[in-house]
Design a protein around this motif. Structure first.
Motif, mmCIF file in Angstrom:
data_model
loop_
_atom_site.group_PDB
_atom_site.id
_atom_site.type_symbol
_atom_site.label_atom_id
_atom_site.label_comp_id
_atom_site.label_asym_id
_atom_site.label_seq_id
_atom_site.Cartn_x
_atom_site.Cartn_y
_atom_site.Cartn_z
ATOM 1 N N THR A 72 0.639 3.209 -3.719
ATOM 2 C CA THR A 72 -0.190 4.427 -3.757
ATOM 3 C C THR A 72 0.553 5.605 -4.403
ATOM 4 O OG1 THR A 72 -1.323 3.657 -1.762
ATOM 5 C CG2 THR A 72 -1.652 5.964 -2.380
ATOM 6 N N ILE A 119 -9.604 3.421 -2.234
ATOM 7 C CA ILE A 119 -9.057 2.695 -3.393
ATOM 8 C C ILE A 119 -10.136 2.564 -4.452
ATOM 9 C CG2 ILE A 119 -8.115 0.481 -4.179
ATOM 10 C CD1 ILE A 119 -6.845 0.192 -1.366
ATOM 11 N N GLU A 139 -6.693 -3.313 -4.220
ATOM 12 C CA GLU A 139 -8.079 -3.621 -3.840
ATOM 13 C C GLU A 139 -8.229 -5.076 -3.396
ATOM 14 O OE1 GLU A 139 -10.938 -3.340 -6.951
ATOM 15 O OE2 GLU A 139 -12.560 -2.734 -5.592
ATOM 16 N N TYR A 175 -3.881 0.058 -8.411
ATOM 17 C CA TYR A 175 -4.977 0.212 -7.447
ATOM 18 C C TYR A 175 -5.821 -1.059 -7.377
ATOM 19 C CZ TYR A 175 -4.292 5.140 -6.210
ATOM 20 O OH TYR A 175 -3.806 6.321 -5.687
ATOM 21 N N LYS A 199 -10.605 5.806 -6.292
ATOM 22 C CA LYS A 199 -9.511 6.072 -7.230
ATOM 23 C C LYS A 199 -9.694 5.277 -8.514
ATOM 24 C CE LYS A 199 -6.645 8.864 -5.008
ATOM 25 N NZ LYS A 199 -6.261 10.177 -5.481
ATOM 26 N N ALA A 246 1.268 4.776 -8.060
ATOM 27 C CA ALA A 246 0.058 4.897 -8.881
ATOM 28 C C ALA A 246 -0.208 6.363 -9.228
ATOM 29 C CB ALA A 246 -1.127 4.295 -8.135
ATOM 30 N N HIS A 294 0.837 -1.202 0.000
ATOM 31 C CA HIS A 294 0.000 0.000 0.000
ATOM 32 C C HIS A 294 0.871 1.250 0.000
ATOM 33 C CE1 HIS A 294 -3.044 2.900 1.131
ATOM 34 N NE2 HIS A 294 -3.993 1.944 1.070
#
Lengths: 242, 261, 256
Positions: B218, B250, B241, B237, B253, B221, B214
């Motif tokens: 993040t 998430i 998920e 993402y 996004k 991304a 994560h």
């Protein structure tokens, strides 16, 4: 006149051993006399000396020093020279004598004078600030004798005082002992040098296996035939017979 | 006794000397392509024991952070007491019963605190020893880098330490991640992307957990999104998920970026 | 009292002349100098690690000196037979035990004081400051700790060889210092017979951990509360007294 040293029925045992190192020993030492304390190895001489000094506690018997039982006060009247002259090798002879002297609570000024005198008599004044670890066996023996005299004792107990000394030093030691006796001191010394004992002792005490064999003057020693014999001859005969 | 003390003195002298020799020796060895850690006198003498000393140094850094106390939250007895029901497993509540126990409590520090402000610098020596004694102590490099950058405001030194850690540990995804996050904050997209991508690739092979994923995915991304690689961003993402199915941020996004395609 | 002080005084000369103290002192100065000159990542005014390492060293060296010196006091007198001319003087066996304890304590006080002064100077030069109360408390508590160790070492020397004595006393010191908190936690959660066993151990073993306030000193915590400080002093006094009474009783029974 009360004796300097009176021992009655002394019995000494070590630990849980059933054998007595000293068995029912009784003798006395007259004031102002020199007494030789003789016996073969393991006879109980050192055990007796240790009991007199209070180093070991006898399980039976009494010891009196000038009429009084053993105590810190009577210890102040005794000077002791051990058999093995081992001392604190990180001290100088001056420091050692000062330490022992202070244990007797001797005044500082008196002590300084006495230390100087003792070291001069021992021929060690020039070495007073050298560490004891640099001393030879004979020198240590002289220091040992000096520390026995630091408190000007009335009763001197010497355990083999002439061990390690050269002939001249031995002669000086004998002369010193006689001089001390003439000054009223009482001396009890053990020795294996029987000829020396004969020369200076007023009386001799012979032990074997923790028991008294005889207490007599050298002049009165006679063999089984009634003839006068030397201390040496008497010693060997008595030990063989016992 | 003097001989023993003399021996210890010589040992110390060699250890202390070798740490200083190392500083001058390392750079020339790097140029020759030799790992300086393996050539160090200290490592040759003490072997694996240097790893132990490194671990101790790192632990000391942690202890210093907590004001000299081992973190009580990890105390096994405290954990057990907290878990046990007082009615069912009554413990001997003797802390206040005897004077002796009160004296014990009065002499021992039982609460930890976190250092702050001017005290931050106090960790640095232990971090330095930890990395010098064990060049494979990734945790120490990571903490050191973080500490120098964010707590001590010495980013150059922090980056230098992290890069040294990467040189000694080429598979250390954690160090790539820390560098990547720093450059991300500095808005250096190129460097950030490089380091975060490396961290992601290595992390998949070398045990990255979902929280670390994560942390790396993040910002990566967002970099992809900012550089026009929307589909790559969505892919990241979507992977997140799977690990965090209930995370609304998430989902938002993904929906947002899919709408941009 | 006079006799006890005299016995202690002359042993003190041994410390000065045997030079062990100087070796430790040079080692301490060398190590602390090295660490104080160190600058980590260009930051040179860090001082806690120096306080930490320095205090650990001065404590360790003082403990080693105390235990190794005290452990051989009586055995050396016995093996070299210097005990005989000593006991032939107006000196009792109790005087010898107390004199040797006092000499061990004096030597530890002297060596720790020298180390401590060096430590304080080095720490002050590094720019660190610590509460005077904490410094005083750590000094006094360490002196008490060293006296306690000296008494225990003297007691063990009546049964054990010097090597065994030093090893066991050091192990006891490190074990209790680092694991006593574990014993306390086990005591809190123990039940039944086990509780009584742990209780006995907890109350009987000497609490060396009471004397270690290094964390407070290094990390600028509050000083130990006055009532606790006074209690530790009393605890030390009583524990040492009991050990010395036991030592004296054992030595009196010992055949020489």
């Amino acid at each position: 006149m009360e004796p300097a040293l009176q021992i009655n029925n002394l019995c000494v045992k070590y630990g849980k051993s059933t054998d007595n190192a000293v068995k029912d020993l009784s003798f006395s030492v007259k004031k102002g006399s020199i007494v030789g304390f003789l016996g073969p190895n393991g006879a109980g001489k050192t055990s007796t000396i240790k009991s007199i000094l209070g180093i070991i506690a006898p399980y039976k018997g009494t010891i009196s020093i000038f009429g009084d039982p053993l105590s810190k006060r009577t210890k102040e009247l005794i000077g002791y020279m051990p058999e093995i002259a081992n001392y604190y090798n990180y001290l100088t002879p001056k420091e050692l004598l000062y330490f022992y002297g202070k244990l007797f609570n001797i005044n500082r000024t008196v002590l300084r004078i006495r230390i100087k005198q003792l070291l001069t008599n021992a021929g060690l004044l020039s070495k007073r600030n050298d560490l004891l670890k640099t001393f030879s066996k004979g020198m240590l023996q002289k220091v040992s004798f000096a520390q026995a005299l630091i408190n000007d004792p009335d009763l001197l107990i010497l355990d083999e005082p002439t061990t390690g000394l050269d002939p001249i030093a031995r002669m000086q030691m004998r002369d010193t002992l006689i001089e001390l006796k003439n000054n009223g001191k009482t001396i009890l010394f053990s020795s294996h040098e029987l000829s020396e004992v004969e020369l200076i002792c007023d009386n001799i005490i012979i032990l074997k296996s923790g028991q008294l064999v005889t207490q007599n003057s050298p002049a009165n020693l006679v063999n089984k035939k009634g003839e006068h014999v030397s201390v040496e001859k008497y010693f060997f005969e008595m030990i063989k017979a016992s | 006794m003097i001989k023993n003390v003399f021996f210890i003195f010589c040992l110390f002298a060699v250890i202390l000397l070798s740490i200083n020799i190392d500083a001058y020796h390392s750079s020339s060895l790097y140029q020759k392509g030799i790992d300086p850690a393996k050539e160090d006198i200290l490592h040759k003498m003490l072997g694996q024991f240097t790893n132990t000393l490194s671990a101790i140094s790192f632990t000391n850094a942690d202890i210093y952070f907590h004001g000299g106390i081992y973190d009580q939250d990890h105390d096994p007895v405290k954990c057990m007491l907290a878990e046990n029901d007082h009615e069912q497993n009554k413990t001997n509540d003797i802390s206040n019963e005897t004077f002796f126990m009160k004296l014990y409590d009065a002499t021992h520090i039982t609460e930890h605190r976190h250092i702050s402000g001017n005290e931050y610098k106090e960790l640095l020596p232990w971090i330095e020893y930890a990395v010098k004694l064990d060049s494979n102590n990734i945790q120490a490099y990571n903490l050191g880098g973080y500490w120098l950058i964010y707590r001590m405001n010495l980013p150059d030194k922090g980056i230098s330490l992290l890069k040294e850690g990467i040189r000694n540990n080429p598979d250390a995804w954690q160090l790539y991640a820390t560098l990547g996050l720093f450059y991300y904050q500095q808005k250096d997209t190129e460097k950030s992307e490089y380091y975060l991508t490396k961290a992601s690739d290595l992390g998949k092979t070398f045990g990255m957990d979902k929280v670390d994923k994560h942390l790396i995915y993040t910002p990566l991304a967002e970099i992809y999104k900012n550089t026009g690689k929307i589909s790559d961003s969505i892919t990241l993402y979507q992977e997140l998920e799977k690990d965090f199915p209930d995370d609304p941020a998430i989902k938002t996004k993904i929906e947002e970026y899919q709408a941009m395609l | 009292m006079r006799t006890i002080i005299l016995i202690a005084q002359h042993s003190f000369k041994e410390l000065i002349r045997k030079k062990d103290l100087y070796v430790f002192f040079l080692l301490l100065v060398g190590i602390m100098l090295f660490f104080s000159l160190n600058s980590s990542f260009g930051v040179s005014d860090t001082s806690r690690y120096l306080k930490d390492i320095g205090y650990t060293l001065i404590l360790l060296f003082s403990v080693i000196i105390t235990i190794s010196f005290s452990a051989k006091q009586i055995p050396v007198e016995l093996s070299s037979k210097t005990i005989y001319p000593l006991l032939a003087k107006p000196v009792s066996r109790t005087d010898v035990v107390l004199g040797k304890f006092l000499s061990g304590s004096l030597i530890s006080f002297c060596s720790f004081t020298i180390f401590f002064l060096c430590y304080i100077i080095m720490v002050l030069l590094k720019g660190s400051s610590t509460s005077i109360i904490l410094i005083t408390q750590s000094y006094v508590l360490t002196l008490l700790l060293l006296s306690l160790l000296s008494s225990i070492s003297i007691f063990f020397s009546l049964f054990l060889s010097t090597g065994a004595n030093v090893t066991i006393t050091l192990l006891l010191y490190f074990f209790i210092s680092y694991y006593n908190s574990m014993l306390r936690d086990m005591l809190i959660t123990a039940k039944g017979a086990v509780y009584y066993i742990y209780s006995t151990l907890f109350y009987l073993l000497p609490h060396f951990d009471f004397y270690d306030i290094k964390i407070r000193l290094v990390h600028d915590w509050d000083p130990v509360a006055l009532w606790a400080f006074g209690s530790i002093i009393l605890y030390s006094f009583f524990y040492i007294t009991i050990i010395l009474i036991l030592s004296s009783a054992v030595f009196k029974k010992r055949s020489l």
